[in-house]
Design an enzyme around this catalytic site. Structure first.
Site, PDB file in Angstrom:
ATOM      1  N   ASP A 485       0.875  -1.170   0.000  1.00 30.90           N
ATOM      2  CA  ASP A 485       0.000   0.000   0.000  1.00 30.90           C
ATOM      3  C   ASP A 485       0.919   1.229   0.000  1.00 30.90           C
ATOM      4  O   ASP A 485       2.109   1.112   0.282  1.00 30.90           O
ATOM      5  CB  ASP A 485      -0.854  -0.053   1.271  1.00 30.90           C
ATOM      6  CG  ASP A 485      -1.758   1.154   1.425  1.00 30.90           C
ATOM      7  OD1 ASP A 485      -2.279   1.615   0.407  1.00 30.90           O
ATOM      8  OD2 ASP A 485      -1.921   1.632   2.551  1.00 30.90           O
ATOM      9  N   THR A 487      -0.140   4.970   1.197  1.00 30.02           N
ATOM     10  CA  THR A 487      -0.351   5.856   2.343  1.00 30.02           C
ATOM     11  C   THR A 487      -0.304   5.073   3.649  1.00 30.02           C
ATOM     12  O   THR A 487      -1.038   4.107   3.817  1.00 30.02           O
ATOM     13  CB  THR A 487      -1.718   6.565   2.211  1.00 30.02           C
ATOM     14  OG1 THR A 487      -1.787   7.123   0.903  1.00 30.02           O
ATOM     15  CG2 THR A 487      -1.875   7.648   3.241  1.00 30.02           C
ATOM     16  N   PHE A 631     -17.810  11.513   4.996  1.00 31.10           N
ATOM     17  CA  PHE A 631     -16.948  11.009   3.923  1.00 31.10           C
ATOM     18  C   PHE A 631     -17.118   9.499   3.798  1.00 31.10           C
ATOM     19  O   PHE A 631     -17.170   8.788   4.798  1.00 31.10           O
ATOM     20  CB  PHE A 631     -15.489  11.330   4.251  1.00 31.10           C
ATOM     21  CG  PHE A 631     -14.511  10.809   3.223  1.00 31.10           C
ATOM     22  CD1 PHE A 631     -14.156  11.581   2.128  1.00 31.10           C
ATOM     23  CD2 PHE A 631     -13.962   9.541   3.349  1.00 31.10           C
ATOM     24  CE1 PHE A 631     -13.269  11.095   1.181  1.00 31.10           C
ATOM     25  CE2 PHE A 631     -13.080   9.052   2.405  1.00 31.10           C
ATOM     26  CZ  PHE A 631     -12.730   9.839   1.318  1.00 31.10           C
ATOM     27  N   THR A 765      -2.365   1.573  -4.740  1.00 34.09           N
ATOM     28  CA  THR A 765      -2.840   2.698  -3.934  1.00 34.09           C
ATOM     29  C   THR A 765      -4.161   3.238  -4.465  1.00 34.09           C
ATOM     30  O   THR A 765      -4.509   3.021  -5.619  1.00 34.09           O
ATOM     31  CB  THR A 765      -1.782   3.825  -3.912  1.00 34.09           C
ATOM     32  OG1 THR A 765      -2.303   4.956  -3.221  1.00 34.09           O
ATOM     33  CG2 THR A 765      -1.402   4.259  -5.321  1.00 34.09           C
ATOM     34  N   ASP A 767      -4.613   6.418  -4.528  1.00 35.63           N
ATOM     35  CA  ASP A 767      -4.285   7.806  -4.860  1.00 35.63           C
ATOM     36  C   ASP A 767      -4.242   8.043  -6.374  1.00 35.63           C
ATOM     37  O   ASP A 767      -4.315   7.121  -7.164  1.00 35.63           O
ATOM     38  CB  ASP A 767      -2.928   8.171  -4.241  1.00 35.63           C
ATOM     39  CG  ASP A 767      -3.035   9.475  -3.454  1.00 35.63           C
ATOM     40  OD1 ASP A 767      -3.771  10.360  -3.918  1.00 35.63           O
ATOM     41  OD2 ASP A 767      -2.399   9.589  -2.396  1.00 35.63           O
ATOM     42  N   LYS A 853      -7.113  -4.831  -5.183  1.00 34.77           N
ATOM     43  CA  LYS A 853      -5.820  -5.177  -4.565  1.00 34.77           C
ATOM     44  C   LYS A 853      -5.746  -6.682  -4.305  1.00 34.77           C
ATOM     45  O   LYS A 853      -4.743  -7.334  -4.619  1.00 34.77           O
ATOM     46  CB  LYS A 853      -5.642  -4.420  -3.248  1.00 34.77           C
ATOM     47  CG  LYS A 853      -5.455  -2.913  -3.393  1.00 34.77           C
ATOM     48  CD  LYS A 853      -5.249  -2.282  -2.026  1.00 34.77           C
ATOM     49  CE  LYS A 853      -4.998  -0.777  -2.126  1.00 34.77           C
ATOM     50  NZ  LYS A 853      -4.699  -0.184  -0.817  1.00 34.77           N
ATOM     51  N   ASP A 873      -1.496  -1.053   5.952  1.00 34.40           N
ATOM     52  CA  ASP A 873      -1.713  -0.575   7.325  1.00 34.40           C
ATOM     53  C   ASP A 873      -3.169  -0.271   7.642  1.00 34.40           C
ATOM     54  O   ASP A 873      -3.500  -0.006   8.789  1.00 34.40           O
ATOM     55  CB  ASP A 873      -0.899   0.703   7.564  1.00 34.40           C
ATOM     56  CG  ASP A 873      -1.508   1.900   6.864  1.00 34.40           C
ATOM     57  OD1 ASP A 873      -1.612   2.963   7.477  1.00 34.40           O
ATOM     58  OD2 ASP A 873      -1.886   1.767   5.686  1.00 34.40           O
TER      59      ASP A 873
END
Length: 1134
Positions: A485, A487, A631, A765, A767, A853, A873
């Site tokens: 991962d 972040t 969110f 990720t 992102d 993933k 994490d």
């Protein structure tokens, strides 16, 4: 159209107002005129919607009761219903409802429920008891399950058959204990461990089930006194429909709807670390209707019911409704102050899940799910047990050894001409050669794994590392693909985030000019405080900027900072020492609130309905919170509607990812460009926007949103649609923030070492492509000057094929691909895509969902058949970690969820180097050596047996019996052989300095068919040499042949262990010497096998020395030549 007469309803507040006119002709199913209709509260249409769903069985075809429950009262609409009528009807309401519930109309599999307050016992018994049960076994199932788990292994099944054969007189050879004792030992150790573990689970279950909780009880006398009656019951006696009182720091025993809290705002905090691994406190909200009651006692007389959807796993979703059928009345003259039935939506924020802990205050809840239907139990999955590659390889070798045993037995019988009862002789030989498959192998390997796990957990250089799956340490030495991962794994997150940029279209502030932001903010609030912070005139010195009116720099800075300070879900909590800490479900939120505090705008108070900020000048800004849209990973944004208490202005604020915000904000010419610029700098971007709302627009939105929120089917989609239509368009773009993710310590050096060790690294990720690319470069995931090939927004199969053709010809590049294109590649050209990408040195997949993933991990495993390690994490990495051969979890700011689901838990990414290159490498090498040596130990004695039987007319008679066989596998060889788990070929510094050593191991050459057959040849040579030489040299003393050959065998094994050792450890030396002494002493106590006078004679000594020299010396010479001609890679470094 004519107005329906409404008596004394004018006192309702605005929020409840807005009664619509309906046609006189409009009647319900039974012909009764319809009840009053409220736009904002529960309208008949919403009631119909409410009834269309899974609740259609309730109130079917009972128009009279329905009219009463709907609050129609008399046909002319008079209020209130006569008290006698209420008394006559009310007791039957719950029982009628529950009887309706039990009637048809509901499929037997439908587990949704409508539970009235004070439900009848018959209804309660339909739901499971609230018993926690984590035990794997009970008294009846313990032995069958344990035996099945053990005997499904080929090893143990083989030995069970051999042991059982000894009860057949014709097959009996030697002591029964010789065959049964080792198997019984292995089984007893396993059963003891399982029984102890289950006993501990049972104790924990009993403790959880016996915890005492207070429940409210209906008592008419107490209710008159306004004091609720309560009694204490154990957790296991709680049932659906109970009203439970929870105290601070008390574990929630079942899934409950929160009715009341000790906080006047109706909120409370819970800790969910036992449920989802996240360490932050979560805010929960009581049902408004019940929170407004004057005391807990009134709950007992409330005519209400709760609908809850069927139990599901998702802890972030709950669909339910709270219906008040008739309002609580306190006297004869009371007028209901709300329209009935009032339907309120219930969501996950109104529910406390089992196993969470109340962090502060007290609360009263209504139990909706118990026992196995609670979210906590439904999420307690028992992931598939992972089996290491080494264990699978050894199981395969065991099958080969079994074939060898059978072939050898058949060969000896064949050489004897299949005389007599040859099939019985075959079985007797099979039993004689059973030591070829050593039962001690599994014991040795399991003990070895325990040693490796202990070494990992006690390593001071990787503190707090936890081995959660002790069967996999050797797998750490075989890793070829690492999926990571970004972040929180490669980068830090949460409180370590640092606001680096604030961009507002025509002006930008960098990290070095944040004091300028504070100055502009102070200017804005200083000059506008007296004017109720309304828009001020442009300062003469300020640049004249035009965007929705002429405003100067400071007011624009104020707008964006104020929006960031308001648009969040953070609550300031006062500690016992007076200090303030911020609580939120996301560390990103806390980081932004801390940043607004650093520039002068501080969050001082927050509850469910109100928020207060302190300006740089010390003034307080107060806002009412009208709506909050949290969110989610799907929406990628959060919004809030606030009303400025001083000006009454209503504002909708929203922040989120650029991909979703770009289509919501007004047209602009800078957002996309600046987002890309920030991403190239490795910054995480967040877009801030707002929209001012008029009272009319907001009231309309509120009504539509409420109607959507009480739907039972497609509720979330309906609510999102209302928000999108009413609020989320043409937002004023305020600014763009850029937050830097700092890299974790030593990430660059770790990735470089792992790449040099031959491990291919993939970064998966959620992102953006630009951010991920920058991180890939800054972490040295991409080698210096390596070409980076970006693939994004692929739409057609031709585009995919072109990209794959390009990659096929450029395998030295790094691929960066977005989630959409990745999915397309996997859908259209799965095999080709995996074949090409697995050859690349690095792959970065962006905008990946958790499922993607996990799918990538499974694909690489199934296609390459190589070992895959996944590290992450957060909760979104759990599926990937469980899909890998080896899952490593980092204890991160996002919580402990990944760490708890992983096989190995570490505190930072850089610890992976030591874990793989040192501990993993050693574990695999040692286990491979240990396994082959234990097999050799069994083979050599079987070869000696075969030679003995061949010479003595192929008779199936045992060469060694009784205590000699027991001692051979235990006292005489076990300690020296097991001491091989302490062997190492290089020291730690060299292993980490030359990661190429690890690459050698991943080829699996330490234990392969080649090495196995080499050991087979060694065993055949040594076994034959010892037995034939014993017979040649001792032809005249046949009776002592056992003593001579056995002593030679033991000495040979001790020498072989010494030859295998690379770097000596003190325990190895001790084990060799002590074992030799034990053997020497035992000779004295075994006169039936050893003639002491003969053993002490010089003839015995020199002849044994000759036999041992002939069996072991050639191997030593071969090893010496090999080390000179073709030395091992590690020996070149010593």
């Amino acid at each position: 159209m004519s107005d329906i007469r409404l008596h004394k309803l004018g006192q309702l507040r605005n929020a409840r107002a807005g009664y619509a006119r309906i046609n006189d002709s409009e009647q319900d199913d039974g012909g009764t005129p319809m009840a009053p209709v409220a736009n904002v509260a529960a309208s008949v249409s919403s009631r119909k919607n409410y009834r269309k769903g899974k609740r259609r069985e309730t109130y079917d075809a009972e128009p009279d009761e329905e009219a009463t429950l709907l609050g129609g009262g008399e046909q002319d609409g008079e209020y209130p219903i006569a008290e006698e009528e209420r008394e006559r009807r009310e007791p039957s309401t719950a029982s009628e409802r529950s009887s309706m519930l039990r009637k048809g109309g509901r499929s037997s599999k439908d587990k949704s429920r409508t539970v009235p307050f004070r439900p009848p016992d018959k209804l309660r018994t339909r739901f499971p008891p609230n018993i926690v049960r984590n035990q794997k076994y009970n008294v009846i199932t313990f032995l069958p399950i344990v035996f099945y788990e053990q005997f499904k292994y080929f090893f143990n099944l083989y030995f069970l058959l051999v042991a059982l054969s000894q009860f057949v007189p014709a097959l009996k050879i030697g002591f029964l204990a010789t065959y049964i004792a080792p198997l019984a030992f292995v089984l007893l150790v396993t059963m003891g461990k399982e029984a102890y573990d289950d006993y501990k689970r049972n104790l924990r279950d009993r403790e959880a089930n016996s915890q005492q909780y207070l429940i409210l009880e209906y008592d008419a006398h107490d209710i008159e006194d306004n004091v609720p009656s309560s009694r204490s019951v154990p957790s296991s006696s709680l049932r659906v429909g109970d009203l439970i009182i929870l105290q601070k720091n008390q574990r929630v025993p079942a899934d409950v709807v929160l009715l009341r809290t000790s906080d006047h705002s109706g909120t409370c905090f819970i800790r969910t670390d036992q449920l989802d691994g996240e360490t932050d406190w979560k805010l929960r909200v009581a049902v408004p209707v019940t929170q407004k009651l004057r005391s807990d006692a009134e709950l007992l007389s409330l005519d209400a019911e709760i609908y809850a959807d069927a139990p599901i796993k998702d802890i972030h979703t709950f669909i339910g409704t709270f219906t008040v059928n008739s309002p609580p009345s306190h006297s004869m003259d009371d007028v209901p102050m709300q329209q009935v039935p009032a339907v309120e939506p219930l969501s996950a924020e109104n529910v406390l899940w089992a196993n969470t802990v109340l962090a502060a205050g007290t609360a009263v809840g209504f139990i909706t799910y118990t026992g196995p239907e609670t979210r906590a139990v439904m999420n307690t999955s028992h992931p598939k047990t992972k089996v290491g590659l080494l264990d699978e390889e050894i199981n395969r070798l065991a099958k080969i050894l079994c074939a060898v045993t059978f072939a050898l037995s058949l060969a000896l019988v064949a050489l004897n001409g299949f005389r007599g009862l040859w099939y019985i002789y075959v079985f007797r030989f099979l039993i004689l050669f059973s030591s070829i498959i050593p039962i001690s192998l599994r014991v040795n390997l399991d003990m070895g794994k325990t040693v490796y796990a202990h070494q990992i957990m006690t390593d001071s250089e990787i503190p707090d590392t936890i081995v959660r799956t002790s069967t996999l340490p050797e797998e750490l030495g075989r890793i070829e693909y690492l999926l990571s991962d970004k972040t929180g794994t490669l980068t830090q997150n949460g409180a370590e985030m640092e606001m680096k940029k604030l961009h507002m279209g025509t002006m930008s502030f960098g990290s070095d000019s944040m004091d300028e932001v504070a100055l502009q903010l102070a200017t804005a609030f200083g000059s506008s405080g007296e004017q109720n912070h309304k828009r001020q005139a442009s300062m003469a010195t300020g640049a004249q900027l035009a965007t929705r009116g002429r405003r100067d720099m400071s007011s624009r800075v104020r707008d964006v900072v104020l929006s960031l300070a308001l648009c969040h879900n953070v609550t300031p909590v006062k500690n016992d020492d007076g200090s303030i800490t911020y609580q939120a479900s996301s560390p990103d939120e806390v980081a932004i609130v801390k940043w607004t505090e650093s520039v002068g705008l501080t969050l001082t108070f927050r509850d469910r309905t109100r928020m207060e900020l302190q300006t740089p000048s010390g003034a307080t800004l107060a806002y009412d919170i009208l709506e909050l849209f949290p969110f989610t990973s799907e929406s990628k944004r959060m919004g809030i509607v606030v009303r400025d208490i001083q000006t009454g202005e209503i504002t909708f604020l929203q922040k989120g990812a650029d991909v979703v915000m770009a289509r919501i904000v007004q047209r602009n010419d800078w957002l996309e460009e600046e987002t890309a610029n920030m991403a190239r700098e490795g910054l995480r971007t967040l877009v801030m926007a707002r929209r001012r709302l008029s009272e009319a627009v907001f009231v309309d939105f509120k009504a539509r949103h409420h109607d959507a929120s009480v739907k039972l089917e497609g509720r979330n989609e309906a609510m999102a649609a209302v928000v999108a239509e009413t609020l989320e368009h043409e937002l004023e773009l305020l600014g763009l923030t850029g937050v830097e993710d700092k890299l974790q310590d030593d990430v660059k050096s770790t990735l470089e070492l792992l790449r040099n060790a031959g491990i291919k690294i993939w970064m998966l990720t959620g992102d953006k492509i630009e951010t991920a690319t920058v991180i890939a470069i800054s972490t040295k995931l991409v080698a210096r000057n390596q070409y980076i090939h970006q693939v994004a927004k692929l739409r057609t199969s031709d585009q995919v094929r072109d990209e794959l053709d390009f990659l096929q010809n450029k395998l030295d590049c790094c691929l960066v691909i977005d989630g959409e294109s990745l999915q397309l590649c996997l859908n259209l050209f799965k095999n080709e895509f995996i074949e090409i990408t697995t050859k690349l040195s690095a792959v970065v997949a962006c905008r990946c969902s958790p499922t993607q993933k996990a799918d990538v991990a499974r694909l690489i495993r199934s296609y390459t058949k190589k070992r895959v390690c996944c590290i992450g994490d957060g909760g979104n990495d759990v599926s990937m970690i469980q899909a890998a051969d080896v899952g490593v979890g980092i204890v991160g700011k996002e919580g402990r969820q990944a760490s708890l689901a992983a096989d190995f838990s570490v505190t930072q990414f850089s610890h992976l180097t030591k874990l793989l290159l040192w501990h993993g490498r050693n574990s695999y090498r040692r286990s491979a050596k240990l396994a082959q040596f234990v097999i050799h130990r069994g083979l050599i004695i079987s070869v000696m047996q075969a030679v003995f039987s061949s010479i003595f007319y192929f008779a199936p008679i045992a060469l060694y019996q009784g205590w000699l066989m027991v001692g051979y596998a235990t006292l005489y060889t076990m300690a020296p052989v097991f001491s091989l788990v302490l062997d190492r070929d290089v020291n730690e510094d060299l292993a980490l300095l030359y990661p190429e050593l690890y690459k050698e191991l991943t080829k699996g050459r330490a234990l392969s068919y080649k090495t196995f057959f080499v050991w087979l040849m060694i065993s055949v040579y040594q076994g034959a040499a010892i037995m034939i030489l014993s017979l040649v040299l001792f032809e005249n003393e046949f009776l002592n042949i056992v003593a001579i050959s056995f002593t030679s065998l033991i000495l040979n094994e001790l020498i072989m262990v010494a030859l295998e050792v690379t770097i000596w450890h003190i325990y190895m030396v001790i084990s060799e010497i002590v074992t030799l002494l034990i053997y020497a002493v035992s000779i004295v106590f075994l006169p039936e096998y050893f003639d002491l006078g003969f053993v002490m004679s010089p003839r015995f000594a020199w002849k044994v020395a000759v036999i041992v020299a002939i069996s072991a010396l050639p191997l030593y010479i071969i090893k010496l030549i090999k080390s000179r001609v073709a030395p091992a890679a590690s020996s070149k470094l010593l």
